[in-house]
Scaffold this active site. Structure first.
Site, short mmCIF file in Angstrom:
data_model
loop_
_atom_site.label_atom_id
_atom_site.label_comp_id
_atom_site.label_asym_id
_atom_site.label_seq_id
_atom_site.Cartn_x
_atom_site.Cartn_y
_atom_site.Cartn_z
N SER A 77 39.07 34.34 45.53
CA SER A 77 38.06 34.83 46.48
C SER A 77 38.62 34.88 47.90
CB SER A 77 36.83 33.93 46.43
OG SER A 77 36.30 33.88 45.13
N TYR A 127 27.96 40.66 38.16
CA TYR A 127 26.96 41.73 38.16
C TYR A 127 25.95 41.50 37.05
CZ TYR A 127 24.61 46.17 38.76
OH TYR A 127 23.64 47.11 38.97
N TYR A 175 37.50 30.00 36.31
CA TYR A 175 37.04 29.95 37.71
C TYR A 175 35.52 30.09 37.70
CZ TYR A 175 36.95 31.28 42.72
OH TYR A 175 36.70 31.36 44.07
N LYS A 224 38.32 25.60 37.78
CA LYS A 224 38.01 25.45 39.20
C LYS A 224 36.50 25.53 39.31
CE LYS A 224 38.29 27.46 43.78
NZ LYS A 224 38.61 28.62 44.65
#
Length: 319
Positions: free
Chosen positions: A48, A111, A137, A166
């Site tokens: 990110s 989404y 993640y 993570k």
């Protein structure tokens, strides 16, 4: 018993761009060298903070190739290969494996909200297509997807190359359940916090470290905390955490926080450009001001060269 492969402090590395949006290769080299010299335990690129969502597939591959070649095994490199398309994740993950990356980090699809079985099938499809280690993640505040500890345990048990997570979630109970549930069936599975707020309690719970954006500009704090905790010096760990908790406010300075993080890198002396790709915008004067104040409040030395914010322009942010 197998050893945990991923542990310690792994920066969520920013990507340095020129003002025209192209990759600043020399700036990226300076950043990578800075982090490795600071003693980080690995690198997580194209996450990110690395603006993967603002890049094409071709650009992501090109940048991954550059980093893997430049780092040259000095520390392990994890490449972010997440996407809302399973086919694209497989393509990017196979590419990461081919170029010699040490692992991939795969964010949950975004989404559409997916069923637990759909999420399982997504990760299963990727894990079956490659041999490279996979770090899940989990970032539900951005993706809308929540991974239960039981689902993570199922994936970890079913696929030997799924070796960590993570967990970017503001809920210590979720981190606790990951440690208790997943590590009980796969001790070598790495539980890594995604928010600096949870670096200490993750380690205390039996987790393995953190993948963190703040490390881009304050590795002395995050790496120092981890090393002192492992050494049993809890007083030093807590002292460093008191500074880190101030810096956590950087995530609220701007939305997204990428520009603020890049500004913090520049203000702490890194010779990099701070351009962010649209639709994000560069740091405003007000963002610069607040970032500078946070850095100084945390006791970090700042370089005010070319900074448009004067020292007397700093005011205290209410706690």
């Amino acid at each position: 018993m197998s050893e945990v492969k991923f542990r310690g402090v792994i920066p969520a590395v920013i990507t340095v761009f020129n003002e025209d949006g192209s990759f600043d290769w020399e700036g990226n080299k300076r950043l990578l060298d800075h982090l490795i010299k600071a003693g980080v335990h690995g690198l997580f690129i194209l996450g990110s903070s690395g603006e993967f969502m603002h890049m094409s597939t071709t650009e992501r591959k090109k940048f991954a190739e550059f980093v893997v070649e430049y780092v040259n095994k000095r520390v392990p490199v994890t490449v972010g290969t997440g996407s809302s398309s399973t086919a694209e994740v497989i393509e990017l993950t196979m590419h990461a494996q081919e170029i010699g990356a040490d692992a991939v980090g795969i964010i949950t699809p975004y989404y559409w909200i997916l069923s637990e079985e759909a999420l399982y099938n997504h990760y299963a499809s990727v894990a079956q297509a490659v041999d490279i280690p996979i770090i899940i993640y989990h970032y539900p505040s951005l993706t809308g997807q929540n991974l239960s500890a039981s689902l993570v345990a199922r994936l970890a048990l079913d696929f030997p190359n799924i070796l960590g997570i993570k967990d970017t979630i503001d809920n210590v109970a979720h981190l606790r359940e990951l440690v208790l549930t997943v590590k009980s069936v796969k001790p070598e599975f790495a539980v890594l916090a995604g928010y600096e707020d949870h670096i200490l309690n993750t380690l205390a719970l039996g987790g393995d470290g953190i993948i963190t954006a703040i490390t881009n500009f304050a590795p002395e704090l995050t790496v120092g905390l981890y090393n002192s905790f492992v050494a049993g010096d809890l007083d030093k760990s807590i002292s460093l955490y008191q500074k880190i908790r101030v810096l956590n406010r950087i995530y609220d300075v701007d939305k997204p926080s990428i520009a603020a993080i890049k500004e913090a890198c520049r203000l702490t002396g890194l010779d990099i450009q701070t351009y962010v790709r649209k639709p994000a915008v560069n740091a405003s004067r007000e963002v610069q001001r607040v970032v500078l104040q946070l850095l100084q409040e945390a006791g970090l030395e700042c370089n005010l060269t070319n900074c448009s914010v004067a020292k007397d322009d700093i005011r205290v942010v209410a706690p």
